[in-house]
Motif scaffolding. Structure first.
Motif, short mmCIF file in Angstrom:
data_model
loop_
_atom_site.label_atom_id
_atom_site.label_comp_id
_atom_site.label_asym_id
_atom_site.label_seq_id
_atom_site.Cartn_x
_atom_site.Cartn_y
_atom_site.Cartn_z
N GLY A 6 0.80 -1.21 0.00
CA GLY A 6 0.00 0.00 0.00
C GLY A 6 0.84 1.26 0.00
N GLY A 7 0.16 2.40 -0.21
CA GLY A 7 0.84 3.68 -0.22
C GLY A 7 1.08 4.19 -1.63
N MET A 8 1.59 5.42 -1.72
CA MET A 8 1.88 5.99 -3.02
C MET A 8 2.94 5.16 -3.74
SD MET A 8 3.24 9.80 -4.11
CE MET A 8 1.92 10.69 -3.27
N ARG A 9 2.72 4.90 -5.00
CA ARG A 9 3.62 4.06 -5.78
C ARG A 9 4.80 4.85 -6.31
NH1 ARG A 9 1.25 -0.14 -10.10
NH2 ARG A 9 -0.35 0.04 -8.50
N LEU A 32 12.30 1.86 3.13
CA LEU A 32 11.26 2.86 3.33
C LEU A 32 9.86 2.27 3.30
CD1 LEU A 32 12.71 5.70 1.04
CD2 LEU A 32 12.72 5.60 3.55
N GLY A 33 9.74 1.02 2.88
CA GLY A 33 8.43 0.38 2.82
C GLY A 33 7.53 0.95 1.75
N LEU A 34 8.10 1.36 0.62
CA LEU A 34 7.32 1.98 -0.45
C LEU A 34 6.99 0.97 -1.55
CD1 LEU A 34 9.17 5.39 -0.91
CD2 LEU A 34 7.03 4.97 0.33
N PRO A 35 5.76 0.94 -2.04
CA PRO A 35 5.46 0.13 -3.23
C PRO A 35 6.10 0.76 -4.45
CG PRO A 35 3.56 1.45 -2.63
CD PRO A 35 4.59 1.67 -1.55
N TRP A 36 6.51 -0.07 -5.40
CA TRP A 36 7.22 0.48 -6.54
C TRP A 36 7.07 -0.42 -7.75
CZ3 TRP A 36 11.06 -2.55 -8.70
CH2 TRP A 36 11.52 -3.62 -7.91
N GLY A 85 -4.19 6.86 -12.75
CA GLY A 85 -5.16 7.80 -12.21
C GLY A 85 -4.89 8.19 -10.77
N ALA A 86 -3.61 8.17 -10.37
CA ALA A 86 -3.24 8.49 -8.99
C ALA A 86 -1.86 9.11 -8.98
CB ALA A 86 -3.25 7.23 -8.13
N PRO A 87 -1.56 9.97 -8.00
CA PRO A 87 -0.22 10.54 -7.93
C PRO A 87 0.82 9.47 -7.68
CG PRO A 87 -1.44 11.02 -5.92
CD PRO A 87 -2.42 10.43 -6.89
N CYS A 88 2.01 9.66 -8.26
CA CYS A 88 3.10 8.70 -8.11
C CYS A 88 4.39 9.44 -7.81
CB CYS A 88 3.28 7.87 -9.38
SG CYS A 88 1.94 6.73 -9.74
N LEU A 89 5.29 8.75 -7.16
CA LEU A 89 6.64 9.23 -6.93
C LEU A 89 7.49 8.76 -8.11
CD1 LEU A 89 8.98 10.31 -5.13
CD2 LEU A 89 9.00 8.05 -4.03
#
Length: 271
Positions: A6-9, A32-36, A85-89
């Motif tokens: 989960g979280g911002m991709r 960091l536990g970020l999805p990617w 359709g969502a903000p991404c890093l």
């Protein structure tokens, strides 16, 4: 290969041959536990439209074909943002990230009226608003000059970047900073720096364990900033920092606050 937590991709731009860089980024994402997910970087050989196309020859100076390829790689990432359709890093594979980044992403994901946030600084001044956003540590960004290694972009911003890219190609950072119709903001303090700004991290990028092995080593100079790099006492070899994640943010006035290289992730961010 990608993570689906989960979280911002995060969308990581990476060439298939750059396996050490991808390993460095995977370690940061895990810490960091970020999805990617990985975005296959465009190369001069896979460039579309090709180098001879007029779209690449409308910039203020002749572009190198590698610059064209990097711009096209970011274009692939923008297309992915629109599709999701969502903000991404969006990250290039040499971005060093602050440990506080996940909390920052949680704070900004639901903001209205924000289409793009630059997370980095590269020692050049930026023209920004005086007041911080009332819900997140960001300032309105009116003029940037360099840096496309780490930013958050919303679908509306990605659509504007794609429209700009269709009219005229440019170096990726220049194209982003000259898309004036996009509501851009700057993270303050900055939360990312590229490896070329920190020689010690750059040398260790291919093997995170090497960072821990260098504890106590005389730090290499950070030439881009013009200051000596400094190890943080007790930091090497522990947690996220051992994987190349900066131990904390660095303020835009140039004061280091937990950066691995001590050079200041945000140095020069404020005009």
């Amino acid at each position: 290969m990608a993570s689906s937590e989960g979280g911002m991709r995060a969308l990581i731009i990476n060439m298939a041959s750059a396996t050490e860089r991808m390993g460095f980024m995977e370690a940061q994402m895990a810490a960091l536990g970020l999805p990617w997910e990985r975005i296959e970087a465009v190369t001069p050989e896979t460039l579309v439209p090709p180098e001879q196309d007029p779209v690449w020859h409308r910039w203020q100076r002749p572009m190198r074909v590698t610059e064209m390829a990097l711009c096209a790689s970011h274009r692939v990432a923008w297309e992915r943002v629109v599709a999701l359709g969502a903000p991404c890093l969006v990250l290039e594979d040499d971005a060093v990230l602050a440990a506080s980044l996940p909390g920052f992403l949680e704070a900004v994901v639901g903001l209205a009226g924000v289409e793009h946030i630059s997370l980095e600084a590269r020692g050049r001044k930026k023209l920004m608003g005086r007041r911080l956003h009332d819900r997140a540590p960001i300032r309105r960004l009116y003029q940037d000059r360099t840096g496309s290694a780490a930013y958050v972009v919303w679908p509306a911003g990605a659509a504007k970047l794609l429209a700009h890219a269709r009219r005229a190609g440019a170096p990726s950072d220049a194209l982003i900073s000259s898309t004036y119709g996009m509501a851009s903001w700057q993270a303050d303090p900055a939360l990312s720096v590229q490896l070329d700004h920190c020689e010690v991290l750059r040398r260790a990028a291919g093997d995170p364990d090497q960072i821990a092995d260098r504890r106590g080593e005389k730090a290499a100079p950070c030439g881009a900033i013009g200051r000596r790099a400094v190890w943080l006492p007790g930091a090497a070899g522990h947690g996220a920092a051992a994987h190349g994640v900066a131990a904390g943010p660095v303020h835009a006035r140039g004061r280091a606050a937990g950066c691995w290289c001590g050079a200041g992730l945000g140095r020069g961010a404020r005009g």
